[in-house]
Scaffold this active site. Structure first.
Site, PDB file in Angstrom:
ATOM      1  N   GLU A 167      -5.808  82.356 -91.840  1.00 17.70           N
ATOM      2  CA  GLU A 167      -5.338  82.961 -90.590  1.00 17.70           C
ATOM      3  C   GLU A 167      -3.862  82.634 -90.343  1.00 17.70           C
ATOM      4  O   GLU A 167      -3.101  83.481 -89.892  1.00 17.70           O
ATOM      5  CB  GLU A 167      -6.197  82.520 -89.401  1.00 17.70           C
ATOM      6  CG  GLU A 167      -7.601  83.096 -89.418  1.00 17.70           C
ATOM      7  CD  GLU A 167      -7.633  84.624 -89.390  1.00 17.70           C
ATOM      8  OE1 GLU A 167      -6.643  85.235 -88.956  1.00 17.70           O
ATOM      9  OE2 GLU A 167      -8.648  85.200 -89.824  1.00 17.70           O
ATOM     10  N   GLY A 184       7.732  82.368 -95.886  1.00 13.57           N
ATOM     11  CA  GLY A 184       8.558  82.508 -94.682  1.00 13.57           C
ATOM     12  C   GLY A 184       7.863  81.992 -93.423  1.00 13.57           C
ATOM     13  O   GLY A 184       6.741  81.483 -93.491  1.00 13.57           O
TER      14      GLY A 184
END
Ligand code: SF4
Length: 384
Positions: free
Chosen positions: A78, A122
């Site tokens: 998640e 990122g």
């Protein structure tokens, strides 16, 4: 509570009665009225769920995090899926679980190790938050993942969606989920006109998601709703002709939904950094800002480009960052007599955490055997 209406049933009712209405506007208002009046029968919810889950059984995605009920593994997936496509996440997820197979190993890892493993995905705050959440679970709950949503939401980086996703997929609790895919499906199913960025819009989405939820096996239902958004009810050209829940959908112009506030315009940024190499080692600086904790090429002062005799950059690349397009310009610079706080010389960059744009720059420059050229350049005394 809403219910859905079969498109055919609605159409025949409309045909039979619209002749008594005076204008197109009357017909429109009346059709909406019919819809909202018919929206009461729980059988339609059941029929909707059946259609969706049947389709999912045959066409749902086989994703690695769906093969487990381990809340830690589901939490990792998640976190990774926030802002990142499924195809990008899969190899990172598999590698991460080999590197940190459980909460204890993650909680004991250094920040550098964690950022290094996250490198390339990122939005590094996610990796830092994941590590902090693992530490908290070890300390506060003795390593046992909390089942209660309010306890999950006290953990670092876990908001309503993530807590509900873990509760649903790991513990099969009957709780709704709303993220980009399901939000798109729900706005279309219910023809929601409110902006999904607004508080009212968000509140309605969660209410609609809750209204559809079955009492048991919410995990399968939520996975099916996610897959419908990812595979059929896609953003630009929804595939309504093959949609398994088309008969229940109220959207008139699905491609125009969801309504969102205008995105801020992309801004251009130039960031100037130094390549400084001495005796086969490179000087790096630990970032305190965007890539906090990661090692980057030392930044140069913004007025560097205004100096009259600076040379051309030895490397340039452009990368996106939120609403910016950043040009990374790298200039070779001589080694300073004394390095600044936060800077360090490195003989190898293999094991350290670096943001991808800076690692790519160094790889390209070192591939070009820049260190040798640079040292020769330095020894000739011409270090502009
Ligand atoms: Fe989405 Fe079209 Fe299916 Fe409605 S009918 S849920 S708009 S794909």
């Amino acid at each position: 509570m809403y219910e859905f209406i079969s498109e055919n049933a609605e159409r025949s009712t409309l045909n039979a009665q619209s002749s008594t209405l005076n204008s197109a506007l009357d017909v429109e208002r009346w059709a909406l009225d019919v819809r909202s009046q018919i929206v009461r029968s729980p059988e339609n919810f059941a029929a909707f769920r059946r259609s969706l889950v049947r389709w999912h059984r045959d066409h749902g995605r086989d994703l690695p995090w769906r093969r487990t009920r381990d809340p830690y593994a589901i939490l990792v997936s998640e976190f990774m899926l926030q802002q990142t496509q499924v195809a990008t996440v899969i190899p990172y997820y598999n590698k991460w679980l080999r590197r940190f197979p459980d909460l204890a190993l993650l909680a004991n890892a250094s920040e550098n190790e964690v950022l290094r493993a996250w490198q390339g995905l990122g939005y590094y705050a996610r990796a830092r938050n994941l590590r902090v959440a693992a530490k908290t679970i070890m300390l506060r709950y003795g390593g046992k993942f909390p089942r209660a949503i309010d306890q999950m939401r006290q953990l670092s980086g876990i908001g309503k969606y993530t807590a509900h996703a873990v509760a649903s997929f790991a513990f099969n609790q009957s709780v709704p989920i709303v993220e980009a895919n399901t939000a798109r499906v729900l706005t279309r199913l219910f023809n929601l006109r409110e902006s999904t960025d607004s508080n009212t819009g968000r509140k309605k989405l969660w209410q609609h998601a809750a209204s559809l939820l079955p009492k048991s096996d919410a995990a399968t239902f939520n996975s099916a709703l996610l897959d419908l958004g990812a595979l059929i009810c896609v953003a630009r050209k929804p595939k309504c002709d093959v949609c398994p829940v088309k008969a229940f959908c109220l959207a008139k112009n699905p491609a125009a939904l969801p309504v969102r506030k205008a995105r801020p315009q992309t801004k251009q940024l130039v960031e100037v950094h130094a390549l400084i190499v001495r005796s086969g080692r490179i000087l790096l600086e630990q970032s305190r800002h965007r890539w906090r904790g990661m090692w980057i090429l030392p930044p140069l002062q913004p007025d560097f480009l205004e100096q009259p005799n600076f040379r051309r950059p030895v490397y340039e690349s452009v990368f996106p960052f939120t609403h910016h397009l950043v040009t990374l310009s790298v200039y070779r610079r001589p080694a300073p007599k004394r390095i600044a706080p936060g800077q360090q010389w490195f003989g190898s960059i293999e094991e350290i955490a670096m943001p991808s744009p800076h690692r790519r720059a160094i790889d390209a420059l070192l591939d070009a055997d820049f260190s040798v050229q640079h040292e020769q350049h330095e020894s000739s005394g011409n270090g502009s």
